[in-house]
Write a protein that holds these residues in place. Sequence first.
Motif, mmCIF file in Angstrom:
data_model
loop_
_atom_site.group_PDB
_atom_site.id
_atom_site.type_symbol
_atom_site.label_atom_id
_atom_site.label_comp_id
_atom_site.label_asym_id
_atom_site.label_seq_id
_atom_site.Cartn_x
_atom_site.Cartn_y
_atom_site.Cartn_z
ATOM 1 N N ILE A 192 0.894 -1.515 -0.478
ATOM 2 C CA ILE A 192 0.083 0.019 -0.265
ATOM 3 C C ILE A 192 1.172 1.562 0.133
ATOM 4 N N ASP A 193 1.612 1.144 1.250
ATOM 5 C CA ASP A 193 2.782 2.593 1.051
ATOM 6 C C ASP A 193 2.597 2.579 -0.621
ATOM 7 N N ARG A 194 3.723 1.428 -1.853
ATOM 8 C CA ARG A 194 4.267 1.646 -2.576
ATOM 9 C C ARG A 194 3.127 2.237 -3.663
ATOM 10 N N VAL A 195 1.484 1.700 -3.264
ATOM 11 C CA VAL A 195 0.923 2.138 -4.617
ATOM 12 C C VAL A 195 0.673 3.433 -4.056
ATOM 13 N N LYS A 196 0.497 3.772 -2.406
ATOM 14 C CA LYS A 196 -0.006 5.885 -2.413
ATOM 15 C C LYS A 196 1.539 6.469 -2.837
ATOM 16 N N GLN A 197 2.622 5.804 -3.418
ATOM 17 C CA GLN A 197 3.984 7.079 -3.997
ATOM 18 C C GLN A 197 3.833 6.761 -4.998
ATOM 19 N N HIS A 198 2.672 5.654 -6.047
ATOM 20 C CA HIS A 198 2.861 6.238 -7.637
ATOM 21 C C HIS A 198 2.122 6.610 -7.825
ATOM 22 N N LEU A 199 0.654 6.208 -6.774
ATOM 23 C CA LEU A 199 -0.553 7.558 -7.092
ATOM 24 C C LEU A 199 -0.255 8.780 -6.834
ATOM 25 N N ASP A 200 0.988 9.299 -5.506
ATOM 26 C CA ASP A 200 1.407 10.853 -5.753
ATOM 27 C C ASP A 200 1.794 11.229 -7.531
ATOM 28 N N GLY A 201 2.631 10.878 -8.169
ATOM 29 C CA GLY A 201 2.884 11.234 -9.226
ATOM 30 C C GLY A 201 2.017 10.647 -10.887
ATOM 31 N N CYS A 202 0.206 10.994 -10.327
ATOM 32 C CA CYS A 202 0.104 10.030 -11.008
ATOM 33 C C CYS A 202 -1.437 11.799 -11.018
ATOM 34 N N SER A 203 -2.030 12.042 -12.288
ATOM 35 C CA SER A 203 -2.470 13.135 -13.273
ATOM 36 C C SER A 203 -4.258 13.693 -12.527
ATOM 37 N N ARG A 204 -4.177 13.431 -11.569
ATOM 38 C CA ARG A 204 -5.389 13.300 -10.602
ATOM 39 C C ARG A 204 -5.524 12.317 -9.042
ATOM 40 N N LYS A 205 -6.020 13.208 -8.181
ATOM 41 C CA LYS A 205 -5.649 12.633 -6.697
ATOM 42 C C LYS A 205 -7.223 11.568 -6.568
ATOM 43 N N VAL A 206 -7.139 10.477 -6.112
ATOM 44 C CA VAL A 206 -8.065 9.556 -5.505
ATOM 45 C C VAL A 206 -8.684 9.096 -4.581
ATOM 46 N N ARG A 207 -9.098 8.438 -4.501
ATOM 47 C CA ARG A 207 -9.631 7.352 -2.803
ATOM 48 C C ARG A 207 -9.358 6.355 -3.455
ATOM 49 N N LEU A 208 -8.250 4.956 -2.698
ATOM 50 C CA LEU A 208 -8.418 3.886 -1.964
ATOM 51 C C LEU A 208 -9.408 3.202 -1.335
ATOM 52 N N GLY A 209 -9.365 2.037 -2.530
ATOM 53 C CA GLY A 209 -10.376 1.170 -1.528
ATOM 54 C C GLY A 209 -9.823 -0.093 -1.071
ATOM 55 N N ILE A 210 -10.088 -1.017 -0.256
ATOM 56 C CA ILE A 210 -9.761 -2.215 -0.244
ATOM 57 C C ILE A 210 -11.271 -3.535 0.024
ATOM 58 N N HIS A 211 -10.723 -4.298 -1.730
ATOM 59 C CA HIS A 211 -11.621 -5.333 -1.335
ATOM 60 C C HIS A 211 -11.337 -7.065 -1.299
ATOM 61 N N SER A 212 -11.497 -7.434 0.446
ATOM 62 C CA SER A 212 -10.706 -8.876 0.792
ATOM 63 C C SER A 212 -11.522 -10.061 0.591
ATOM 64 N N HIS A 213 -10.299 -10.955 0.595
ATOM 65 C CA HIS A 213 -11.194 -11.784 0.122
ATOM 66 C C HIS A 213 -11.152 -13.272 0.959
ATOM 67 N N ASN A 214 -11.527 -14.216 2.594
ATOM 68 C CA ASN A 214 -11.752 -14.640 3.071
ATOM 69 C C ASN A 214 -10.602 -16.148 3.323
ATOM 70 N N ASP A 215 -9.940 -16.583 1.961
ATOM 71 C CA ASP A 215 -9.585 -17.489 1.587
ATOM 72 C C ASP A 215 -8.535 -18.421 2.975
ATOM 73 N N SER A 216 -8.062 -16.464 3.624
ATOM 74 C CA SER A 216 -6.813 -17.145 4.205
ATOM 75 C C SER A 216 -7.403 -17.002 6.116
ATOM 76 N N GLU A 217 -8.533 -15.995 6.266
ATOM 77 C CA GLU A 217 -9.299 -16.556 7.322
ATOM 78 C C GLU A 217 -8.954 -14.786 7.760
ATOM 79 N N THR A 218 -8.457 -13.812 6.250
ATOM 80 C CA THR A 218 -7.581 -12.885 6.892
ATOM 81 C C THR A 218 -8.191 -11.779 6.381
#
Length: 530
Positions: A192-218
């Motif tokens: 996520i830290d790397r994603v945020k660094q990458h998005l800082d250099g993009c053309s627009r600011k966007v919000r980030l979301g998370i979509h997790s599945h539970n196959d590892s109970e996490t």
Amino acid sequence: MGRTIEIYDTTLRDGTQAENFNISVEDKIRIAQALDRLGIDFIEGGWPGANPVSVDYFQKIKGVSLKHAKVAAFGSTRHFRHKADKDPNLLALLDARTPVITIFGKSWDVHVRDALHIGLEDNLQIIEDSLAFLRPRVEHLFYDAEHFFDGFKDNPDYALATLGKAIDGGAETIILCDTNGGTLPQELPPIIDRVKQHLDGCSRKVRLGIHSHNDSETAVANSLLAVSLGIDQIQGTINGFGERCGNANLTSIIPAIVFKMGLACEVRKHIDRLYTTSRLVNELANLPNNRYQPYVGESAFAHKGGIHVSAVKRNPLTYEHIEPDKVGNIRRILISDQAGSANVLHKAKKWGLKLSPADPLLATITSELKELENQGYQYEGAEASFELLMRRALGLQRNYFKFESWRVIIHKVDVERAPITEATIRLFVGGDEVHTASMGDGPVNALDCAMRKALTRFYPCLEEMVLTDYKVRVLSGEHGTEAKVRVLIESRDHTCSWSTVGVSVNILEASWQALVDSINYKLMKEDNRK
């Protein structure tokens, strides 16, 4: 109060992919209304055009007034061989006419090559094209980066490039998806830290979301950790329903956000409805409640051990991490006669019934409720039956008719034709004996028709009443065809809908109980209106 977190519910789409999870269009509407009352921000209704249920749902939800939630239509990026403005999937999304569209695209180069059979640059192009086509035509546009965490671990530069193209296309929120559910919590911070660094250099600011599945109970842990790392939207399902091992469970995530992390969300205002919402989804999906589920399970605040019980009676904080009524649940002292009384008092207040904690009738109602629940009755999805039970105990329920007998005959004369079904019924209204018969499409419909035929001339308001749904659940499968069943019936009139329940080893008897309650509730409602 911290920053505001968006809650995006996908029970009606991703949740329905769970094994044995089946709901009708009417169920989907009812769940959507419950999610709106809970304060969910976005409700993903399904994939337009994927099946008749989704098509019907998007048509009918247009006529439903939601106070807060916005409905989302879900679909994929365009097919490589189609231009965006000619792609059937994208056009179906627009035809749904929802304020939100969520589309997913491939983040993992393995999927691009082996599932789509196109080049990596081609995939980047269809992501940008699809979003750019939709952007001016929809209020909110979200992008699900499918298999993002697996894709990042395999080829981080390409996974990040797909996010850049989604932003260029106009996505306002980028959702990082752990589609296979194999990511562990300790893997999230550097990604996520790397994603945020990458998005800082993009053309627009966007919000980030998370979509997790539970196959590892996490899934829950990953979602909460992502929020602590600055992610602002969580996607999940009520009770964690979803394909394979399920999705991130919102009934665990939401209380943690509100009570543990101190973050703002619309659900905070209505979080005491979490328990009833959880139970409603289970009941309409015809699936058993998980009593051991955190926060909303029947055993989540149940105390049995002597030392625990003694301590909790002095100070609940000793063995409870939050107060149960905050999420609409109740404390249960398993050796106490008072278990369940708080729930009864809550319902009495809701329905305007005068009942105090000191009233002896409270113990009577609670005892009857516990006994009926032991027999298999459940009232979370059948509140009309529970209100009638309470009114009878308080001496407030009028006897509109006296049942004498009924009989159902099923006559099969030709293997190629449907059987003929007839119900006869005998009852008294006041001093008048009524004996009627009626044909029907099956025994329950025949009983319903015979009841209406007998009572409508005394109570014309019954003509307004329509039976809209009928569910049967087998409660004790080990007994085979001798098993006890629970029948749930939903009815409606011009102003509202209500649900009633019946339980018996005889499916017709259980259906009869639910039908009688449904009619009595309508008549009681009419009396109150007058």
